[in-house]
Design an enzyme around this catalytic site. Sequence first.
Site, PDB file in Angstrom:
ATOM      1  CG  ASP A  38      -1.690   1.226   1.456  1.00 27.03           C
ATOM      2  OD1 ASP A  38      -2.064   1.519   2.613  1.00 27.03           O
ATOM      3  OD2 ASP A  38      -1.915   1.947   0.466  1.00 27.03           O
ATOM      4  CG  ASP A 224      -3.792   4.405  -1.708  1.00 31.34           C
ATOM      5  OD1 ASP A 224      -4.684   4.709  -0.879  1.00 31.34           O
ATOM      6  OD2 ASP A 224      -3.026   3.435  -1.555  1.00 31.34           O
TER       7      ASP A 224
END
Length: 338
Positions: A38, A224
């Site tokens: 992430d 992201d």
Amino acid sequence: DDTNKRTVPTLLTNYLDTQYYGEISIGSPAQMFNVVFDTGSANLWVPSQSCSPFSTACFTHNRYDSSKSRTHIENGTGFSIQYASGNVRGFLSEDVVVVGGIPVVQVFAEASSLSAMPFIFAKFDGVLGMGYPNVAIDGITPVFDRIMSQQILKEEVFSVYYSRDPKHSPGGELVLGGTDPNYYTGNFNYINTRETGKWEVTMKGVSVGMDMMFCAEGCTTVIDTGSSYITGPASSVSLLMKTIGAQLDENGYKVSCDAVKTLPSVTFHLGGQEYSLTQEDYILWQSQIEGDLCTVTFRGLDVPPPAGPIWILGANFIARYYTEFDRHNNRIGFATAV
Ligand SMILES: CCN(C(=O)c1cnc(C)nc1NCc1ccco1)[C@H]1CCCNC1
């Protein structure tokens, strides 16, 4: 010399084009976990053996048991991380973490409580933050920084491929130390990250069809890898959805599947290049018994200042544009994904 430096691939699983995760191990003997890599956060956490049996989200996932690892190092410092979609609370531990076969001694969080929303829907167990050290909670050195300091990577970069169709194999690939030419064509175009030490850039506009509709004055955009969708300020996204004739219901924006072929492209202007998504890229087409369901993979999300307002480009963008995250030059590169 660079001869003995290498790139490290990790294959990822694609769950319904909305969750992409890969396997790591923690502890000796190895305890396996599925984690999201992430770029929107910088800490590693996995569910803890010590979590309450009433925490359903914890209980239905793999849990780290420190008593079963001979390389476990006690820490105990408190930890909590707050996402827009939920929160994680626990305490710190230290142990050997293996990513793509590379071992690092890593401080990570054992989650002793996980909010049911959204983690009961998670196919992954935890999150491995690939963000910059300055956004790491408790000032913990992130995993990728520990791997870089081993001086084994060809380049101080990592790259992400997300497949678009769950039936394709692999579902995705993370490469530490370089890129994988099997998954992109053409050249990379680069955008410098903002000085904030986050994987975020200044976007120069969002256009729908031929019309520039948002962010013409420039706006902050996070790339992201841990988010499924594209999010923007709720007012902008609701106007965008109105333009394409999408209706908001309890779980997102929907369009009638018959209208999909007439939908306009949505274009993101980044670093002097235009990155378009066609309806193929931004519609999630699910065939259901009661008829097909076409979900638009955009969500309104108002991130409060000082972090916000921001746009977030997530998995549906990355699936179209293979992405290189360059820590050496503090820049992000996009190439057309295969
Ligand atoms: C991981 C927490 N995140 C999610 O958006 C999220 C939450 N809950 C579920 C069930 N899935 C999520 N992401 C699935 C996914 C995997 C890869 C692409 O998207 C975000 C929080 C903010 C930082 N960035 C990550």
